[in-house]
Design an enzyme around this catalytic site. Structure first.
Site, PDB file in Angstrom:
ATOM      1  N   HIS A  53       8.120  13.284   0.297  1.00 31.17           N
ATOM      2  CA  HIS A  53       8.022  11.948  -0.271  1.00 31.17           C
ATOM      3  C   HIS A  53       6.924  11.161   0.444  1.00 31.17           C
ATOM      4  CE1 HIS A  53      10.699  11.544   3.218  1.00 31.17           C
ATOM      5  NE2 HIS A  53      10.096  10.389   3.372  1.00 31.17           N
ATOM      6  N   HIS A 136       1.048   9.676   3.325  1.00 31.38           N
ATOM      7  CA  HIS A 136       1.154  11.099   3.676  1.00 31.38           C
ATOM      8  C   HIS A 136       2.507  11.641   3.248  1.00 31.38           C
ATOM      9  CE1 HIS A 136       3.344   9.200   6.994  1.00 31.38           C
ATOM     10  NE2 HIS A 136       3.972  10.368   7.141  1.00 31.38           N
TER      11      HIS A 136
END
Length: 198
Positions: A53, A136
Site C-alpha cells: 500500500h 513508496h
C-alpha cells in the site's frame, strides 16, 4: 486489502492508516521482478503482496470509537476525487533496513490528495504525527545483522518500471501490529471508490 475488519470491544484500540493500493496486476508484475530476491534473501521479512500500500496518513493507535468519525468525510472526499494514474518504479531503502518500491505518475495529485486526507483527519479532531509524504510501497525489512541485503535488492530493482494503473479506491486500514507474534497483516475497515472529476 479488501477483507473487512471486525470492530473489537468499545474499550479497544486499533492501529489505523489511510492508503492507496495498487491493483493485483501491478503487484504481480513487481512480484515477478522480485522472485530472484525472494530466493536469494529468504531471511528478509517480506511483506505479503496483498498488504502492499501507499500510506497517505498514519494515525497510529486509535480508540475504536474514533474510527467511525473518519468514515463520512473520507467517503465524501473519495466521491469528489478522480482516480490518480500511478506506476511502480525503481527501488531504494530507508536506513538499510526497509526496502521499498518507488511511485511514479501523478505525484503532484498524490501530494494534493494526501493534504486533503490529512485535513479530514485534523477536522475530525484526531491527533497524528505529520510525516512528510515519501510515496513508496514497503516491500521487506532486513533482519538485524544483515543490512546489506536491502541495498543489494534495491540496486537490482533500480531499473524496474511497472505499468501505469489508476488508484481507484481510498482505503481506511487497520493492522494487527502489537497483537502478538507473527507477521503484520492489514485489513480494510472501509474503502471508497474515487468517483469525482477532479
Amino acid at each position: 486489502m479488501n477483507d473487512q475488519i471486525q470492530p473489537p470491544s468499545p474499550a479497544a484500540t486499533v492501529r489505523v492508516f489511510i492508503a492507496l493500493a495498487p491493483p493485483d496486476e501491478a503487484k504481480e508484475e513487481l512480484a515477478r521482478e522480485l522472485r530472484p530476491a525472494y530466493r536469494a534473501y529468504p531471511g528478509m521479512r517480506w511483506n505479503r503482496i496483498e498488504d502492499w500500500h501507499i500510506t497517505l496518513a498514519f494515525l497510529g493507535e486509535l480508540p475504536v470509537s474514533a474510527v467511525p468519525l473518519l468514515q463520512p468525510p473520507l467517503a465524501a472526499l473519495a466521491a469528489a476525487h478522480r482516480p490518480l494514474e500511478l506506476a511502480l518504479r525503481g527501488s531504494g531503502h530507508f536506513d538499510q533496513r526497509v526496502l521499498w518500491s518507488g511511485i511514479d505518475g501523478e505525484i503532484d495529485g498524490l501530494h494534493l490528495l494526501t493534504s486533503q486526507v490529512r485535513t479530514v483527519v485534523r477536522e475530525c479532531g484526531i491527533p497524528f504525527e505529520e510525516r512528510p509524504l515519501r510515496p513508496h510501497l514497503t516491500l521487506a525489512r532486513a533482519r538485524r545483522g544483515d543490512p546489506s541485503s536491502t541495498s543489494e535488492v534495491a540496486a537490482a530493482l533500480a531499473g524496474f518500471t511497472g505499468r501505469t494503473w489508476p488508484a481507484e479506491r481510498l482505503h481506511l486500514v487497520g493492522s494487527n501490529i502489537g497483537r502478538g507474534p507473527g507477521p503484520i497483516h492489514y485489513r480494510d475497515i472501509r474503502s471508497w471508490q474515487f468517483t469525482g472529476s477532479h
